[in-house]
Scaffold this active site. Structure first.
Site, PDB file in Angstrom:
ATOM      1  N   HIS A 143       0.863  -1.184   0.000  1.00 36.80           N
ATOM      2  CA  HIS A 143       0.000   0.000   0.000  1.00 36.80           C
ATOM      3  C   HIS A 143       0.903   1.239   0.000  1.00 36.80           C
ATOM      4  O   HIS A 143       1.518   1.570   1.020  1.00 36.80           O
ATOM      5  CB  HIS A 143      -0.911  -0.031   1.236  1.00 36.80           C
ATOM      6  CG  HIS A 143      -2.067   0.910   1.174  1.00 36.80           C
ATOM      7  ND1 HIS A 143      -3.314   0.599   1.680  1.00 36.80           N
ATOM      8  CD2 HIS A 143      -2.168   2.166   0.676  1.00 36.80           C
ATOM      9  CE1 HIS A 143      -4.133   1.631   1.495  1.00 36.80           C
ATOM     10  NE2 HIS A 143      -3.436   2.599   0.897  1.00 36.80           N
ATOM     11  N   LEU A 144       0.977   1.882  -1.138  1.00 35.28           N
ATOM     12  CA  LEU A 144       1.979   2.948  -1.271  1.00 35.28           C
ATOM     13  C   LEU A 144       1.671   4.117  -0.339  1.00 35.28           C
ATOM     14  O   LEU A 144       0.504   4.362   0.011  1.00 35.28           O
ATOM     15  CB  LEU A 144       2.089   3.406  -2.729  1.00 35.28           C
ATOM     16  CG  LEU A 144       1.052   4.333  -3.349  1.00 35.28           C
ATOM     17  CD1 LEU A 144       1.322   5.801  -3.031  1.00 35.28           C
ATOM     18  CD2 LEU A 144       1.040   4.147  -4.858  1.00 35.28           C
ATOM     19  N   HIS A 145       2.700   4.819   0.027  1.00 33.96           N
ATOM     20  CA  HIS A 145       2.560   5.955   0.935  1.00 33.96           C
ATOM     21  C   HIS A 145       3.731   6.897   0.709  1.00 33.96           C
ATOM     22  O   HIS A 145       4.856   6.471   0.568  1.00 33.96           O
ATOM     23  CB  HIS A 145       2.497   5.503   2.391  1.00 33.96           C
ATOM     24  CG  HIS A 145       3.514   4.456   2.759  1.00 33.96           C
ATOM     25  ND1 HIS A 145       3.404   3.132   2.384  1.00 33.96           N
ATOM     26  CD2 HIS A 145       4.667   4.533   3.449  1.00 33.96           C
ATOM     27  CE1 HIS A 145       4.437   2.452   2.828  1.00 33.96           C
ATOM     28  NE2 HIS A 145       5.225   3.284   3.483  1.00 33.96           N
ATOM     29  N   GLN A 146       3.397   8.166   0.648  1.00 33.17           N
ATOM     30  CA  GLN A 146       4.403   9.203   0.420  1.00 33.17           C
ATOM     31  C   GLN A 146       4.855   9.763   1.764  1.00 33.17           C
ATOM     32  O   GLN A 146       4.072  10.336   2.514  1.00 33.17           O
ATOM     33  CB  GLN A 146       3.773  10.307  -0.424  1.00 33.17           C
ATOM     34  CG  GLN A 146       4.585  11.569  -0.525  1.00 33.17           C
ATOM     35  CD  GLN A 146       5.283  11.679  -1.875  1.00 33.17           C
ATOM     36  OE1 GLN A 146       6.079  10.807  -2.242  1.00 33.17           O
ATOM     37  NE2 GLN A 146       4.987  12.713  -2.609  1.00 33.17           N
TER      38      GLN A 146
END
Ligand code: ZN
Length: 186
Positions: A143-146
């Site tokens: 789950h991508l996250h910046q």
């Protein structure tokens, strides 16, 4: 002067002052979580924290702001004081999988996070970015996250007094409140 920290005269930005938050200076923990408890999918029982956080209250989830596509959340294992993340609600791993609205709001949240952190904490600089894939260091690769990590000269930051007097959960709660209030005012 810092929002919410004006009542006590000693609570001022102590640039160059030894900083209790330095005990959390743990670059290897840039990821949200390392090791165990890797999510197996987006479902409620699949163990993805970024899918379960939005269902919690702002306080319990350490949520700073909620958009249409993306939310901003404080990192439980901060690389530095005020370390937050912009996260799409949708369980996607790769940046190329984001829709245009998600891409746009992720960028807008990143910009706004910088503005808020500058205003609330006097951040001097930032490290911003995503670890794509576990091989690149992503703790929750699915789950991508910046990451938006504020930096100060010498990384003396805006939590020195609070950091001396409060345990980490309270420190995170106070930081979340400051950033959430700052977010609404920008
Ligand atoms: Zn997820």
């Amino acid at each position: 002067m810092l929002a919410g920290m004006t009542s006590e005269p000693e609570q001022q930005i102590g640039v160059g002052t030894p900083d209790a938050f330095q005990r959390l200076w743990t670059p290897h923990r840039m990821a949200y979580i390392q090791g165990e408890d890797k999510p197996t999918g987006p479902g409620p029982d699949d163990g993805c924290p970024f899918c379960s956080i939005p269902a919690k209250s702002d306080e319990d989830g350490l949520v700073i702001a909620r958009g249409a596509q993306v939310y901003a959340v404080l990192n439980l294992y901060p690389y530095n004081g005020g370390h937050l993340m912009a996260v799409p609600y949708r369980h996607v791993a790769d940046y190329t999988e984001l829709t245009s609205p998600e891409t746009t709001e992720l960028a807008e949240f990143t910009k706004r996070a910088m503005t808020v952190l500058r205003k609330v904490s006097g951040a001097h600089g930032f490290n911003i970015g995503m670890n794509q894939g576990k091989e690149a260091g992503a703790g929750i690769a699915a789950h991508l996250h910046q990451h938006v990590v504020p930096r100060w000269g010498g990384d003396t930051n805006f939590m020195p007094v609070v950091g001396h007097t409060k345990v980490l959960p309270q420190l995170l709660a106070d930081t979340r409140t400051m950033l959430a209030e700052g977010w609404r005012k920008v």
